[in-house]
Design an enzyme around this catalytic site. Sequence first.
Site, PDB file in Angstrom:
ATOM      1  N   LYS A 133     134.434  17.385  67.667  1.00 37.66           N
ATOM      2  CA  LYS A 133     135.860  17.700  67.753  1.00 37.66           C
ATOM      3  C   LYS A 133     136.701  16.425  67.709  1.00 37.66           C
ATOM      4  CE  LYS A 133     138.449  18.279  71.865  1.00 37.66           C
ATOM      5  NZ  LYS A 133     139.540  17.398  71.653  1.00 37.66           N
ATOM      6  N   ASN A 134     136.344  15.419  68.515  1.00 38.38           N
ATOM      7  CA  ASN A 134     137.207  14.239  68.635  1.00 38.38           C
ATOM      8  C   ASN A 134     137.134  13.346  67.408  1.00 38.38           C
ATOM      9  OD1 ASN A 134     138.041  15.251  71.017  1.00 38.38           O
ATOM     10  ND2 ASN A 134     136.787  13.919  72.299  1.00 38.38           N
ATOM     11  N   CYS A 182     148.676  16.186  80.166  1.00 37.10           N
ATOM     12  CA  CYS A 182     148.067  17.501  80.367  1.00 37.10           C
ATOM     13  C   CYS A 182     147.358  17.493  81.715  1.00 37.10           C
ATOM     14  CB  CYS A 182     147.112  17.832  79.230  1.00 37.10           C
ATOM     15  SG  CYS A 182     145.658  16.855  79.262  1.00 37.10           S
ATOM     16  N   ARG A 227     148.762  10.518  80.516  1.00 39.67           N
ATOM     17  CA  ARG A 227     148.377  10.232  79.122  1.00 39.67           C
ATOM     18  C   ARG A 227     149.532   9.672  78.286  1.00 39.67           C
ATOM     19  NH1 ARG A 227     144.314  14.862  77.147  1.00 39.67           N
ATOM     20  NH2 ARG A 227     143.458  13.158  75.904  1.00 39.67           N
ATOM     21  N   ASP A 250     134.381  12.690  79.359  1.00 41.64           N
ATOM     22  CA  ASP A 250     134.355  14.095  78.908  1.00 41.64           C
ATOM     23  C   ASP A 250     133.110  14.837  79.384  1.00 41.64           C
ATOM     24  OD1 ASP A 250     135.874  13.312  75.695  1.00 41.64           O
ATOM     25  OD2 ASP A 250     136.711  13.547  77.697  1.00 41.64           O
ATOM     26  N   ARG A 289     138.844  25.499  72.245  1.00 42.14           N
ATOM     27  CA  ARG A 289     139.407  24.362  71.509  1.00 42.14           C
ATOM     28  C   ARG A 289     138.300  23.426  71.056  1.00 42.14           C
ATOM     29  NH1 ARG A 289     142.860  20.719  74.624  1.00 42.14           N
ATOM     30  NH2 ARG A 289     142.592  19.581  72.683  1.00 42.14           N
TER      31      ARG A 289
END
Length: 422
Positions: free
Chosen positions: A22-23, A117, A122, A307, A399
């Site tokens: 994803k990243n 978030c 951030r 993560d 997501r």
Amino acid sequence: MVQYHITGGKPLRGTVPISGFKNAADGILPAAIMCDGEVHIENVPCIKDVLLWLDIFRQMDVKVTPQGSNTFAIDATTVNTETPPYDLMSKMRASYYLLGAMLGRFGKSTVSLPGGCEIGERPIDQHIKALEAMGAEIDITGNIITATATDGKLHGAHVYFDVISVGATINAILAAALAEGNTVLENVAKEPHVVDVANFLNSMGAHVRGAGTNVIKIRGVEKLHGCSYAIIPDQIEAGTYMAFAVATGGDLTITGVIPKHLESIIAKFREIGAQVETSDDAVRVTRPGRINRATVRTEEYPGFPTDMQPQITTLLCLADRQSTVTESIFENRFKYVTELARMGADVVVKNRVATVYPVKGFHGADVRACDLRAGAALIVAALAAQGETNLSEVGYVERGYENIIEKLQAVGASITRVETAD
Ligand code: EPZ
């Protein structure tokens, strides 16, 4: 409302294929619209973040052509930069990569930015620092950020980042790829997905050297051309399935990975009592005995990744003795602990340090995800729990985890995705 209904207590056994990262996709997709030609990108994970990117591109008149599962042709020859889809951009933090991508190609860019978030404030000061050093003028009005190259085109610069930031590193590489002259970036992030974005840009004719080290050097080029590229596998998805195996005392072979990217995760999992066998592109994870206590500190790559912090903290709740987890990257990444407590966890958080007291086990409960990895951690707990868990706010999980229901059901998990009226 969509929920996952999970009945815990079943050891997971079998093989799990890992999807594209994803990243990495979050950086490679915006990079793809820097060239006025067609690029073919393989191993694209079909997750909400990616689907959002493709919607943003379609609204910017970028041609997106699916080519079989997980492969897309993207042609930004006629990209329209005049009407950015602010509503879609505001749904995803990574849309800030359009700053570097569009500024680099067109000398201007306007994006909308979400606030912080659940895991922290951030800020984007390091992104701005790099872009301004390359000659961009930045205006932030509300949550709309507009960047304009004062001379119509960016120029090379020497940037020393004050904070090691994956996002700022990638944004600066994107902007520098088409700038005039040479750029040197120091104190950069070294994550595998930074390297993946650099490799993708080089496949399009960019000249990026040193990605994955402390210093990245970019020689700006005139134009970029089309290419074919495959995104690297998702080491955080792989680490999460390793946690599922350990939580349930199962035996999972996780395929399609690059073990080198998993080194710090494998080391920590072995420390807590997992058995991990590695081969060229797979890891096999079992947990023969109890989970051992551990001290964990999240660090930038190649340290233990932030993560994976919620997932390892959840496992340590089942350890034989007290553990400590320090979250050194984000200032507020333990919010999920209150949900975990509803399942029987006993974790006390003070600032960035969690003290994890051992409990006999988890019990099922109604819980909600507060961010992507928090949702993953609650699934770790639910799979280990005695009884039923109903997880809501699963949009966060979807997501970043492709086909998570199917992948878990294929290895024996009792998990279903239920849509209810309310
Ligand atoms: C990326 O976020 C990832 N997201 C995050 O993954 C990941 O947790 C994070 O990198 C760290 O590895 C994507 O790649 C889309 P940072 P990013 O900039 O780039 C501070 C997930 O679960 N900072 O490396 O936003 C920041 O506050 C997500 O997959 C500044 O101070 O993270 C943080 O404390 C969550 N100023 C630290 O740096 C800046 O300008 C690291 O943030 C930028 C960041």
